[in-house]
Scaffold this motif. Structure first.
Motif, mmCIF file in Angstrom:
data_model
loop_
_atom_site.group_PDB
_atom_site.id
_atom_site.type_symbol
_atom_site.label_atom_id
_atom_site.label_comp_id
_atom_site.label_asym_id
_atom_site.label_seq_id
_atom_site.Cartn_x
_atom_site.Cartn_y
_atom_site.Cartn_z
ATOM 1 N N TYR A 139 0.781 -1.148 -0.149
ATOM 2 C CA TYR A 139 -0.027 0.063 0.071
ATOM 3 C C TYR A 139 0.938 1.398 -0.149
ATOM 4 C CZ TYR A 139 -4.392 -2.580 0.803
ATOM 5 O OH TYR A 139 -5.372 -3.669 0.686
ATOM 6 N N TRP A 140 0.302 2.417 -0.492
ATOM 7 C CA TRP A 140 1.037 3.391 -0.718
ATOM 8 C C TRP A 140 0.578 4.332 0.446
ATOM 9 C CZ3 TRP A 140 3.747 4.920 -5.308
ATOM 10 C CH2 TRP A 140 4.427 6.045 -5.397
ATOM 11 N N THR A 141 1.311 4.772 1.398
ATOM 12 C CA THR A 141 1.116 5.319 2.766
ATOM 13 C C THR A 141 1.162 7.040 2.412
ATOM 14 O OG1 THR A 141 3.104 4.875 3.560
ATOM 15 C CG2 THR A 141 1.228 3.377 3.994
ATOM 16 N N ASP A 142 0.475 7.710 3.286
ATOM 17 C CA ASP A 142 0.444 9.024 3.438
ATOM 18 C C ASP A 142 1.658 9.546 4.244
ATOM 19 O OD1 ASP A 142 0.413 11.854 3.616
ATOM 20 O OD2 ASP A 142 -1.841 11.717 3.978
ATOM 21 N N ALA A 143 2.617 10.050 3.504
ATOM 22 C CA ALA A 143 3.951 10.627 4.324
ATOM 23 C C ALA A 143 3.700 11.602 5.286
ATOM 24 C CB ALA A 143 5.070 10.899 3.444
ATOM 25 N N VAL A 144 2.694 12.559 5.218
ATOM 26 C CA VAL A 144 2.444 13.481 6.288
ATOM 27 C C VAL A 144 1.496 13.344 7.054
ATOM 28 C CG1 VAL A 144 3.252 15.038 4.018
ATOM 29 C CG2 VAL A 144 0.818 14.840 4.394
ATOM 30 N N ALA A 145 0.796 12.186 7.109
ATOM 31 C CA ALA A 145 0.034 11.818 8.227
ATOM 32 C C ALA A 145 0.596 11.625 9.551
ATOM 33 C CB ALA A 145 -1.101 10.612 7.610
ATOM 34 N N PRO A 146 -0.083 11.830 10.419
ATOM 35 C CA PRO A 146 0.348 11.722 11.760
ATOM 36 C C PRO A 146 0.617 10.181 12.235
ATOM 37 C CG PRO A 146 -1.495 13.129 11.991
ATOM 38 C CD PRO A 146 -1.433 12.521 10.624
ATOM 39 N N GLU A 147 1.761 9.845 12.760
ATOM 40 C CA GLU A 147 2.321 8.445 12.997
ATOM 41 C C GLU A 147 1.310 7.646 13.526
ATOM 42 O OE1 GLU A 147 4.677 6.707 12.035
ATOM 43 O OE2 GLU A 147 5.568 8.378 10.900
ATOM 44 N N ASP A 148 0.421 8.400 14.403
ATOM 45 C CA ASP A 148 -0.723 7.716 15.231
ATOM 46 C C ASP A 148 -2.049 7.637 14.504
ATOM 47 O OD1 ASP A 148 -1.068 10.306 15.650
ATOM 48 O OD2 ASP A 148 -1.697 10.597 17.641
ATOM 49 N N ALA A 149 -2.016 8.205 13.236
ATOM 50 C CA ALA A 149 -3.480 8.117 12.612
ATOM 51 C C ALA A 149 -3.813 6.867 12.452
ATOM 52 C CB ALA A 149 -2.965 8.912 11.350
ATOM 53 N N GLU A 150 -5.048 6.511 12.349
ATOM 54 C CA GLU A 150 -5.384 5.268 12.299
ATOM 55 C C GLU A 150 -5.503 4.651 11.060
ATOM 56 O OE1 GLU A 150 -9.929 2.856 13.247
ATOM 57 O OE2 GLU A 150 -10.104 4.892 12.547
ATOM 58 N N ASP A 151 -5.515 5.498 9.961
ATOM 59 C CA ASP A 151 -5.613 5.123 8.709
ATOM 60 C C ASP A 151 -4.507 6.098 7.797
ATOM 61 O OD1 ASP A 151 -5.826 3.822 6.428
ATOM 62 O OD2 ASP A 151 -7.555 4.730 5.735
ATOM 63 N N ARG A 152 -3.451 5.565 7.498
ATOM 64 C CA ARG A 152 -2.219 6.182 6.614
ATOM 65 C C ARG A 152 -2.353 5.712 5.209
ATOM 66 N NH1 ARG A 152 3.111 6.120 8.699
ATOM 67 N NH2 ARG A 152 3.507 8.237 7.537
ATOM 68 N N ILE A 153 -3.107 4.922 4.708
ATOM 69 C CA ILE A 153 -3.029 4.188 3.391
ATOM 70 C C ILE A 153 -3.818 5.496 2.444
ATOM 71 C CG2 ILE A 153 -3.677 2.418 2.185
ATOM 72 C CD1 ILE A 153 -3.611 0.695 4.205
ATOM 73 N N LEU A 154 -3.216 5.748 1.269
ATOM 74 C CA LEU A 154 -3.605 6.580 0.528
ATOM 75 C C LEU A 154 -4.557 6.025 -0.593
ATOM 76 C CD1 LEU A 154 -0.519 8.636 -0.779
ATOM 77 C CD2 LEU A 154 -2.451 9.442 0.424
ATOM 78 N N ASN A 181 7.549 16.222 -6.430
ATOM 79 C CA ASN A 181 8.198 16.979 -5.322
ATOM 80 C C ASN A 181 6.796 17.696 -4.631
ATOM 81 O OD1 ASN A 181 9.044 19.436 -4.055
ATOM 82 N ND2 ASN A 181 11.067 19.196 -5.179
ATOM 83 N N ALA A 182 6.822 17.115 -3.437
ATOM 84 C CA ALA A 182 5.615 17.617 -2.686
ATOM 85 C C ALA A 182 5.655 19.357 -2.652
ATOM 86 C CB ALA A 182 5.692 16.924 -1.506
ATOM 87 N N ALA A 183 6.832 19.627 -2.273
ATOM 88 C CA ALA A 183 7.022 21.257 -1.876
ATOM 89 C C ALA A 183 6.632 21.982 -2.992
ATOM 90 C CB ALA A 183 8.504 21.521 -1.275
ATOM 91 N N PHE A 184 7.016 21.637 -4.104
ATOM 92 C CA PHE A 184 6.794 22.532 -5.425
ATOM 93 C C PHE A 184 5.183 22.374 -5.771
ATOM 94 C CE2 PHE A 184 6.337 22.217 -10.207
ATOM 95 C CZ PHE A 184 6.524 23.537 -10.386
ATOM 96 N N PHE A 185 4.595 21.187 -5.685
ATOM 97 C CA PHE A 185 2.999 21.167 -6.083
ATOM 98 C C PHE A 185 2.280 21.562 -4.994
ATOM 99 C CE2 PHE A 185 5.217 17.606 -8.821
ATOM 100 C CZ PHE A 185 4.983 17.954 -10.050
ATOM 101 N N SER A 186 2.640 21.544 -3.912
ATOM 102 C CA SER A 186 1.882 22.352 -2.823
ATOM 103 C C SER A 186 1.772 23.930 -2.893
ATOM 104 C CB SER A 186 2.467 21.974 -1.360
ATOM 105 O OG SER A 186 3.582 22.645 -1.216
ATOM 106 N N ASN A 220 -2.533 13.515 -6.338
ATOM 107 C CA ASN A 220 -2.090 14.083 -4.948
ATOM 108 C C ASN A 220 -1.137 13.119 -4.041
ATOM 109 O OD1 ASN A 220 -3.346 16.625 -5.411
ATOM 110 N ND2 ASN A 220 -4.851 16.284 -3.811
ATOM 111 N N GLY A 221 0.035 13.424 -3.684
ATOM 112 C CA GLY A 221 0.936 12.946 -3.020
ATOM 113 C C GLY A 221 1.625 11.445 -3.481
ATOM 114 N N ILE A 222 1.392 11.569 -5.156
ATOM 115 C CA ILE A 222 1.892 10.206 -5.863
ATOM 116 C C ILE A 222 2.691 10.629 -6.986
ATOM 117 C CG2 ILE A 222 1.187 7.863 -6.836
ATOM 118 C CD1 ILE A 222 -1.379 8.254 -5.088
ATOM 119 N N CYS A 223 1.976 11.214 -8.075
ATOM 120 C CA CYS A 223 2.755 11.532 -9.254
ATOM 121 C C CYS A 223 1.865 12.720 -9.897
ATOM 122 C CB CYS A 223 2.666 10.335 -10.022
ATOM 123 S SG CYS A 223 0.897 9.734 -10.551
ATOM 124 N N ALA A 224 2.513 13.128 -10.933
ATOM 125 C CA ALA A 224 2.153 14.239 -11.838
ATOM 126 C C ALA A 224 2.658 13.972 -13.290
ATOM 127 C CB ALA A 224 2.542 15.683 -11.146
#
Length: 238
Positions: A139-154, A181-186, A220-224
């Motif tokens: 699974y591809w996980t959300d790199a910016v989600a809190p570590e204690d988030a119940e669900d980090r799967i994108l 590049n998350a910084a650029f695309f944000s 979002n968070g994967i490709c462009a």
């Protein structure tokens, strides 16, 4: 030396470590091709998962999946096996033209190494991951989600996925895959809809790529990907 051109493989069929299914029982369901798939459906409520997440796990969604240790052939094999099971999936591809002296040979290769999108429930996909043909999937996980988030799967919203597929399947030299590049695309940008030409109906963000104005379509968070040339008259602000 090589020249790249975009193509695609799209099949139209209709580990989260915290996802504990100890009290589950195998259930057979029929897919659109008529074959049977076994999936572990929890027979009771799981005290470790919220009701909202349990319901989400049973909804067909687009899941971006990483293929571990991929050397192109592995993700292609997974795409083939998904086709055989009648599971909707999308594998972005590009045509590479290899030049050797005066000869040109063309071949299809995955556009984004080790990435395939699968449209099904998480319960079914998790069941697939336990089968040898699909054991390399992650699974591809959300790199910016809190570590204690119940669900980090994108997951990818249907509309966003449809827009991405429509763009990359235009199959022209005007579409280029970008290094994400998350910084650029944000950074904020003007949203537009293309109203004419082969990309009519596609939506994206106006961005500067190597000093050129492009319409960038993101997952979002994967490709462009960037559409390198669109006449201004064909752009509608949204």
């Amino acid at each position: 030396m090589y020249i790249e051109k975009n193509a695609y493989l799209c099949t139209q069929f209709h580990d989260n470590s915290r996802m504990l299914l100890n009290d589950s029982a195998p259930v057979m369901r029929t897919n659109t091709s008529g074959s049977l798939l076994s999936s572990a459906i929890p027979s009771g409520s799981d005290p470790f998962l919220s009701k909202q997440l349990q319901e989400k796990m049973r909804q067909p969604l687009w899941y971006p999946m990483r293929v571990a240790y991929d050397k192109s052939d592995r993700v292609l094999q997974i795409h083939k096996h998904l086709d055989q099971k009648g599971i909707e999936n999308f594998l972005p591809m590009k045509i590479v033209h290899d030049r050797e002296d005066f000869n040109v040979k063309s071949r299809l290769v995955p556009a984004i190494p080790g990435l395939i999108f699968i449209h099904d429930t998480r319960v079914v996909i998790t069941d697939l991951k336990h089968q040898s043909a699909f054991s390399a999937m992650r699974y591809w996980t959300d790199a910016v989600a809190p570590e204690d988030a119940e669900d980090r799967i994108l997951t990818v919203p249907d509309r966003q996925m449809e827009n991405f597929i429509r763009t990359v399947t235009a199959n022209t030299d005007k579409v280029n895959y970008l290094e994400y590049n998350a910084a650029f695309f944000s950074k904020p940008g003007q949203a537009v809809r293309i109203t004419d030409g082969e990309f009519a109906g596609c939506t994206g963000i106006i961005r500067r790529i190597k000093k050129r104005r492009c319409v960038v379509v993101e997952v979002n968070g994967i490709c462009a990907v960037a559409i390198t040339f669109v006449p201004s008259d064909w752009l509608e602000l949204i």
